[in-house]
Write a protein that holds these residues in place. Structure first.
Motif, mmCIF file in Angstrom:
data_model
loop_
_atom_site.group_PDB
_atom_site.id
_atom_site.type_symbol
_atom_site.label_atom_id
_atom_site.label_comp_id
_atom_site.label_asym_id
_atom_site.label_seq_id
_atom_site.Cartn_x
_atom_site.Cartn_y
_atom_site.Cartn_z
ATOM 1 N N ARG A 1 0.566 -1.237 -0.109
ATOM 2 C CA ARG A 1 -0.316 -0.382 -0.101
ATOM 3 C C ARG A 1 0.458 1.258 0.065
ATOM 4 N NH1 ARG A 1 -3.554 2.074 5.317
ATOM 5 N NH2 ARG A 1 -4.795 2.813 3.859
ATOM 6 N N ARG A 2 2.069 1.366 0.498
ATOM 7 C CA ARG A 2 2.881 2.608 0.841
ATOM 8 C C ARG A 2 3.846 2.290 -0.582
ATOM 9 N NH1 ARG A 2 2.839 1.814 7.462
ATOM 10 N NH2 ARG A 2 0.708 1.908 7.335
ATOM 11 N N GLY A 3 3.748 1.618 -1.192
ATOM 12 C CA GLY A 3 5.017 1.756 -2.388
ATOM 13 C C GLY A 3 6.125 1.178 -2.114
ATOM 14 N N LEU A 4 6.144 0.355 -1.057
ATOM 15 C CA LEU A 4 7.900 -0.219 -0.806
ATOM 16 C C LEU A 4 8.197 -1.785 -1.178
ATOM 17 C CD1 LEU A 4 7.713 1.005 3.131
ATOM 18 C CD2 LEU A 4 8.811 1.894 0.972
ATOM 19 N N LEU A 5 6.592 -2.695 -1.756
ATOM 20 C CA LEU A 5 6.932 -3.618 -2.519
ATOM 21 C C LEU A 5 5.727 -3.568 -3.167
ATOM 22 C CD1 LEU A 5 7.859 -6.087 0.166
ATOM 23 C CD2 LEU A 5 9.375 -5.230 -1.166
ATOM 24 N N THR A 6 5.724 -4.558 -4.113
ATOM 25 C CA THR A 6 4.322 -5.105 -5.314
ATOM 26 C C THR A 6 3.002 -6.138 -5.010
ATOM 27 O OG1 THR A 6 5.606 -5.679 -6.700
ATOM 28 C CG2 THR A 6 5.397 -3.490 -6.699
ATOM 29 N N GLY A 7 4.544 -7.162 -4.130
ATOM 30 C CA GLY A 7 4.135 -8.015 -4.254
ATOM 31 C C GLY A 7 4.126 -9.202 -5.077
ATOM 32 N N GLY A 8 5.269 -8.603 -6.002
ATOM 33 C CA GLY A 8 5.267 -10.033 -7.370
ATOM 34 C C GLY A 8 6.639 -10.217 -7.885
ATOM 35 N N GLU A 9 7.792 -9.203 -6.973
ATOM 36 C CA GLU A 9 9.257 -9.716 -6.658
ATOM 37 C C GLU A 9 9.212 -11.137 -6.601
ATOM 38 O OE1 GLU A 9 8.161 -5.405 -4.770
ATOM 39 O OE2 GLU A 9 7.025 -7.592 -4.477
ATOM 40 N N PRO A 10 10.344 -11.249 -6.845
ATOM 41 C CA PRO A 10 10.404 -13.350 -7.154
ATOM 42 C C PRO A 10 11.187 -12.989 -5.622
ATOM 43 C CG PRO A 10 10.585 -12.180 -9.299
ATOM 44 C CD PRO A 10 10.471 -10.830 -8.051
ATOM 45 N N ALA A 11 11.188 -14.050 -4.984
ATOM 46 C CA ALA A 11 11.170 -14.225 -3.831
ATOM 47 C C ALA A 11 13.200 -14.637 -4.074
ATOM 48 C CB ALA A 11 11.088 -15.612 -2.539
ATOM 49 N N ALA A 12 13.853 -15.423 -4.685
ATOM 50 C CA ALA A 12 14.526 -16.321 -5.043
ATOM 51 C C ALA A 12 15.827 -14.576 -5.577
ATOM 52 C CB ALA A 12 14.995 -17.042 -5.943
ATOM 53 N N ALA A 13 14.918 -13.837 -6.193
ATOM 54 C CA ALA A 13 15.679 -12.999 -6.770
ATOM 55 C C ALA A 13 15.943 -11.622 -5.805
ATOM 56 C CB ALA A 13 15.211 -11.771 -7.695
ATOM 57 N N CYS A 14 15.429 -11.915 -4.128
ATOM 58 C CA CYS A 14 15.231 -10.390 -2.954
ATOM 59 C C CYS A 14 16.177 -11.640 -2.914
ATOM 60 C CB CYS A 14 13.865 -10.582 -2.002
ATOM 61 S SG CYS A 14 12.832 -9.944 -3.220
ATOM 62 N N LEU A 15 16.538 -12.682 -1.933
ATOM 63 C CA LEU A 15 17.600 -13.093 -1.106
ATOM 64 C C LEU A 15 18.789 -13.455 -1.742
ATOM 65 C CD1 LEU A 15 14.902 -16.506 0.038
ATOM 66 C CD2 LEU A 15 16.157 -14.470 1.130
ATOM 67 N N ASP A 16 18.617 -13.562 -3.597
ATOM 68 C CA ASP A 16 20.055 -14.050 -3.786
ATOM 69 C C ASP A 16 20.098 -13.091 -5.011
ATOM 70 O OD1 ASP A 16 22.235 -14.285 -5.101
ATOM 71 O OD2 ASP A 16 21.975 -16.676 -5.249
ATOM 72 N N PRO A 17 20.471 -11.398 -5.446
ATOM 73 C CA PRO A 17 20.319 -10.494 -6.198
ATOM 74 C C PRO A 17 20.711 -11.031 -7.908
ATOM 75 C CG PRO A 17 21.027 -9.378 -4.387
ATOM 76 C CD PRO A 17 20.914 -11.031 -4.271
ATOM 77 N N GLY A 18 21.636 -11.232 -7.201
ATOM 78 C CA GLY A 18 23.016 -12.264 -8.586
ATOM 79 C C GLY A 18 22.128 -13.443 -9.429
ATOM 80 N N ARG A 19 20.980 -13.885 -8.948
ATOM 81 C CA ARG A 19 20.317 -15.764 -9.320
ATOM 82 C C ARG A 19 19.974 -15.297 -10.848
ATOM 83 N NH1 ARG A 19 19.199 -20.060 -5.737
ATOM 84 N NH2 ARG A 19 17.588 -21.546 -7.460
#
Length: 359
Positions: free
Chosen positions: A99-117
């Motif tokens: 709601r506050r624009g910090l996330l969308t909910g559509g972020e891939p979890a693996a990319a969040c945890l391992d950005p180079g993945r």
């Protein structure tokens, strides 16, 4: 049969939750009758400590009791472990961040945890994790082997955060994310770590900033208190054998919340307030089962009731149980808690559910 899902809410305030408008609350026949019902519920639970706390139209009624001697701190002032009912806090936090624009909910979890993945073709997103549609099992495959030596004390403590995230990054799902529902402590645990990584802020701090402080939940925390008399003491299924305070290990988002009954009522009352938490928390996002009769929102199980839907979530640790629920049609919130492990044909959940279902 595949489950039917609806898109993740991009703007929760624009959603319409048909049939859950909040009419003027209908009070119970009398305070005395309600107290009798709560007293009967406490007796039926047959636990060392039990609390049934009800709010109806903002008016609170709390009844405490139990088979054990009253603790030094009054039962209604203790903090109780709510186990998997903590997932309702996780759902609210994620919706607030979207709601506050910090996330969308559509972020891939693996990319969040391992950005180079490298991204998968059908990645598991934050929305999949919170709605139990990520294709993950209830617990990681190696959880049972690691937790077995502490199975009757604190098995989750033996599975820290790095093992949770590593198990997720190694896991290969059998079904495309978003197509099957399977309740998963593993998935919501991963959600907590992925959200923390994506925002650069620890889960504890996010929950405090976006949920606990705004709602004034000063008697809610994610860890045991330094003073043991502050927290309710759990017991095994026999109602006598002491159980250590729950340590969630790497599963903080999935089950670490401990709170007082009055804080839990405040949390639930916010779901009844049109100006409280976003309406997206009451909006169905998943229908499953024969005829799609099982309905879920971002954080709650939703069942039909005579005047409109009721929302609830249960939770348990090795020595305590919790039931949280609310009904917009009657303006009712219920927080039920007890200090005894669930057992075969346990009356706790059925008693609490029956109270919430009453008109």
């Amino acid at each position: 049969m595949s489950d039917r899902t609806t898109p993740w809410p991009g703007d929760p305030d624009d959603l319409h939750d048909a049939g859950t408008a909040v009419p003027p609350a209908t009070p119970p026949a009398s305070d005395a009758e309600l107290r009798e019902r709560l007293a009967a519920a406490v007796d039926a639970v047959d636990a060392p400590d039990a609390v049934f706390a009800v709010s109806r139209g903002g008016r609170r009624t709390v009844h405490c009791g139990g088979t054990a001697a009253p603790p030094p701190v009054p039962r209604e002032e203790l903090r109780y472990e709510i186990g998997s009912a903590s997932k309702t806090f996780a759902g609210l936090l994620l919706v607030q961040l979207v709601r506050r624009g910090l996330l969308t909910g559509g972020e891939p979890a693996a990319a969040c945890l391992d950005p180079g993945r490298r991204d998968a073709r059908d990645p598991v997103t934050l929305a999949h994790l919170v709605t139990h549609t990520a294709g993950l099992p209830t617990l990681p495959r190696d959880f049972y082997a690691r937790g077995l030596p502490a199975w009757r004390t604190n098995p989750y403590a033996r599975y820290p955060a790095d093992r949770v995230t590593d198990a997720f990054l190694r896991h290969r799902t059998r079904h495309r994310p978003g197509t099957r529902w399977h309740y998963s402590n593993f998935g919501v645990a991963v959600l907590g770590h992925a959200v923390a990584a994506a925002t650069g802020t620890p889960w504890d701090d996010l929950l405090a900033a976006h949920v606990l402080r705004p709602l004034g939940l000063h008697g809610t925390a994610l860890r045991a208190a330094d003073d043991p008399e502050t927290d309710a003491a759990g017991r095994a299924g026999d109602g006598r054998t002491p159980v250590p305070a729950f340590d969630a290990g790497g599963f903080t988002a999935a089950g670490a919340v401990r709170a007082t009954p009055h804080d839990l009522l405040t949390f639930l009352e916010a779901h009844l307030d049109p100006n409280g938490v976003p309406r997206a928390l009451r909006t169905p996002v998943l229908r499953r089962g024969l005829g799609h009769r099982h309905v879920h929102t971002v954080a709650w199980f939703r069942h039909p009731a005579p005047g409109g839907p009721m929302y609830f979530h249960c939770g348990a640790t090795l020595g305590q149980q919790a039931f949280l629920g609310f009904r917009p049609d009657t303006g009712t919130a219920l927080a039920a808690l007890c200090t005894r492990r669930f057992r075969h044909r346990d009356p706790f959940v059925t008693t609490a559910y029956g109270l919430l279902a009453e008109p």
